[in-house]
Design a protein around this motif. Sequence first.
Motif, PDB file in Angstrom:
ATOM      1  N   PRO A  52       6.714   5.535 -16.146  1.00  0.00           N
ATOM      2  CA  PRO A  52       6.424   4.617 -15.043  1.00  0.00           C
ATOM      3  C   PRO A  52       7.244   3.334 -15.169  1.00  0.00           C
ATOM      4  CG  PRO A  52       4.635   4.605 -16.630  1.00  0.00           C
ATOM      5  CD  PRO A  52       5.607   5.662 -17.086  1.00  0.00           C
ATOM      6  N   LEU A  53       7.340   2.622 -14.067  1.00  0.00           N
ATOM      7  CA  LEU A  53       8.018   1.330 -14.087  1.00  0.00           C
ATOM      8  C   LEU A  53       7.406   0.482 -15.183  1.00  0.00           C
ATOM      9  CD1 LEU A  53      10.008  -0.669 -12.788  1.00  0.00           C
ATOM     10  CD2 LEU A  53       8.141  -1.398 -11.303  1.00  0.00           C
ATOM     11  N   GLN A  96      -0.278  -6.947 -21.816  1.00  0.00           N
ATOM     12  CA  GLN A  96      -1.249  -6.234 -22.637  1.00  0.00           C
ATOM     13  C   GLN A  96      -2.691  -6.569 -22.261  1.00  0.00           C
ATOM     14  OE1 GLN A  96       0.212  -7.549 -26.422  1.00  0.00           O
ATOM     15  NE2 GLN A  96       1.805  -5.987 -26.496  1.00  0.00           N
ATOM     16  N   ASP A  97      -2.917  -7.799 -21.784  1.00  0.00           N
ATOM     17  CA  ASP A  97      -4.264  -8.239 -21.409  1.00  0.00           C
ATOM     18  C   ASP A  97      -4.163  -9.183 -20.208  1.00  0.00           C
ATOM     19  OD1 ASP A  97      -6.924  -8.923 -21.234  1.00  0.00           O
ATOM     20  OD2 ASP A  97      -7.038  -9.860 -23.222  1.00  0.00           O
ATOM     21  N   PRO A  98      -4.033  -8.618 -19.001  1.00  0.00           N
ATOM     22  CA  PRO A  98      -3.799  -9.444 -17.805  1.00  0.00           C
ATOM     23  C   PRO A  98      -4.910 -10.434 -17.481  1.00  0.00           C
ATOM     24  CG  PRO A  98      -3.569  -7.100 -17.304  1.00  0.00           C
ATOM     25  CD  PRO A  98      -4.071  -7.201 -18.699  1.00  0.00           C
ATOM     26  N   LEU A  99      -6.104 -10.199 -17.984  1.00  0.00           N
ATOM     27  CA  LEU A  99      -7.223 -11.088 -17.668  1.00  0.00           C
ATOM     28  C   LEU A  99      -7.519 -12.104 -18.774  1.00  0.00           C
ATOM     29  CD1 LEU A  99      -9.610  -8.474 -16.021  1.00  0.00           C
ATOM     30  CD2 LEU A  99      -7.971 -10.005 -14.918  1.00  0.00           C
ATOM     31  N   ALA A 100      -6.649 -12.164 -19.777  1.00  0.00           N
ATOM     32  CA  ALA A 100      -6.867 -13.096 -20.882  1.00  0.00           C
ATOM     33  C   ALA A 100      -6.805 -14.534 -20.382  1.00  0.00           C
ATOM     34  CB  ALA A 100      -5.815 -12.875 -21.973  1.00  0.00           C
ATOM     35  N   PRO A 114       4.062  -9.404  -6.927  1.00  0.00           N
ATOM     36  CA  PRO A 114       2.690  -9.548  -6.404  1.00  0.00           C
ATOM     37  C   PRO A 114       1.737  -8.564  -7.099  1.00  0.00           C
ATOM     38  CG  PRO A 114       4.273  -9.249  -4.615  1.00  0.00           C
ATOM     39  CD  PRO A 114       5.014  -9.027  -5.895  1.00  0.00           C
ATOM     40  N   PRO A 115       0.465  -8.938  -7.243  1.00  0.00           N
ATOM     41  CA  PRO A 115      -0.513  -8.058  -7.897  1.00  0.00           C
ATOM     42  C   PRO A 115      -0.632  -6.673  -7.250  1.00  0.00           C
ATOM     43  CG  PRO A 115      -1.426 -10.250  -7.649  1.00  0.00           C
ATOM     44  CD  PRO A 115      -0.122 -10.232  -6.890  1.00  0.00           C
ATOM     45  N   SER A 116      -0.348  -6.558  -5.961  1.00  0.00           N
ATOM     46  CA  SER A 116      -0.486  -5.256  -5.293  1.00  0.00           C
ATOM     47  C   SER A 116       0.453  -4.206  -5.869  1.00  0.00           C
ATOM     48  CB  SER A 116      -0.248  -5.398  -3.785  1.00  0.00           C
ATOM     49  OG  SER A 116       1.087  -5.794  -3.523  1.00  0.00           O
ATOM     50  N   VAL A 117       1.510  -4.632  -6.550  1.00  0.00           N
ATOM     51  CA  VAL A 117       2.458  -3.687  -7.147  1.00  0.00           C
ATOM     52  C   VAL A 117       1.770  -2.846  -8.226  1.00  0.00           C
ATOM     53  CG1 VAL A 117       4.601  -3.521  -8.510  1.00  0.00           C
ATOM     54  CG2 VAL A 117       4.459  -5.105  -6.586  1.00  0.00           C
ATOM     55  N   ARG A 118       0.709  -3.364  -8.806  1.00  0.00           N
ATOM     56  CA  ARG A 118       0.000  -2.646  -9.868  1.00  0.00           C
ATOM     57  C   ARG A 118      -0.938  -1.567  -9.342  1.00  0.00           C
ATOM     58  NH1 ARG A 118      -2.980  -6.083 -13.874  1.00  0.00           N
ATOM     59  NH2 ARG A 118      -2.854  -4.143 -15.017  1.00  0.00           N
ATOM     60  N   ARG A 134      -2.190   1.752  -7.924  1.00  0.00           N
ATOM     61  CA  ARG A 134      -1.660   3.118  -7.943  1.00  0.00           C
ATOM     62  C   ARG A 134      -1.890   3.771  -6.582  1.00  0.00           C
ATOM     63  NH1 ARG A 134       0.152   3.812 -12.788  1.00  0.00           N
ATOM     64  NH2 ARG A 134      -0.892   2.963 -14.612  1.00  0.00           N
ATOM     65  N   PRO A 135      -0.818   4.285  -5.952  1.00  0.00           N
ATOM     66  CA  PRO A 135      -0.939   4.856  -4.606  1.00  0.00           C
ATOM     67  C   PRO A 135      -1.956   5.987  -4.492  1.00  0.00           C
ATOM     68  CG  PRO A 135       1.367   4.698  -5.258  1.00  0.00           C
ATOM     69  CD  PRO A 135       0.542   4.321  -6.451  1.00  0.00           C
ATOM     70  N   GLU A 136      -2.120   6.776  -5.552  1.00  0.00           N
ATOM     71  CA  GLU A 136      -3.076   7.882  -5.485  1.00  0.00           C
ATOM     72  C   GLU A 136      -4.505   7.372  -5.300  1.00  0.00           C
ATOM     73  OE1 GLU A 136      -2.012   7.286  -9.894  1.00  0.00           O
ATOM     74  OE2 GLU A 136      -0.907   7.417  -8.012  1.00  0.00           O
ATOM     75  N   ARG A 137      -4.787   6.148  -5.763  1.00  0.00           N
ATOM     76  CA  ARG A 137      -6.105   5.549  -5.571  1.00  0.00           C
ATOM     77  C   ARG A 137      -6.302   5.083  -4.136  1.00  0.00           C
ATOM     78  NH1 ARG A 137      -9.582   6.654  -9.734  1.00  0.00           N
ATOM     79  NH2 ARG A 137      -8.429   6.516 -11.689  1.00  0.00           N
ATOM     80  N   LEU A 138      -5.218   5.055  -3.377  1.00  0.00           N
ATOM     81  CA  LEU A 138      -5.271   4.708  -1.958  1.00  0.00           C
ATOM     82  C   LEU A 138      -5.192   5.965  -1.091  1.00  0.00           C
ATOM     83  CD1 LEU A 138      -2.834   1.650  -1.993  1.00  0.00           C
ATOM     84  CD2 LEU A 138      -5.337   1.635  -2.151  1.00  0.00           C
TER      85      LEU A 138
END
Length: 158
Positions: free
Chosen positions: A143-144, A17-21, A52-56, A58-62
């Motif tokens: 989504p996953l 819910q808050d990955p940077l907490a 790994p963080p890269s899983v997050r 989104r391919p469309e942003r690439l």
Amino acid sequence: MRNVDRTGARVLLALDQDPLATTVALADRLGLARNTVQNRQHRVETDGTLAPPSVRVRPERLGRPVMAFVTLEIGQVDGHRTLDEISAVPEVCEVHAITGGADLLLRVVARDSADLYRVTRALLSCSGVLRSNTMLSMVEVVPLRMAPLLREMAEDGE
């Protein structure tokens, strides 16, 4: 590898819910000791629980908005070589060994239909690949996700 317990599920759900907490913020929110949260965070970061963080990303942003699922039938060749060649194709995001009429199920991304054709041709050129079948994803409906499982574990303690 240890399974996630109720406390671990609560920590993972809070991080989802808050990955940077911060650890302190998570501890306050969950009503747990800072050391408990810190230990759980360290455990899931080192034991393979977290992808790994890269899983997050989104391919469309690439620049790869087209997603497809490709099944491959492979012959009786050096399977490691085949998998190494398939994995070397950057647009291949995921590979699963499956049962049924095919041997592998791949999630691939591409720029457009012509690029998907190029990716498919690259896969067909890999050692041992006999046939492919491509299914275009029209829209990602669900989504996953892991939050529902984490929520269930956090509540039930399974």
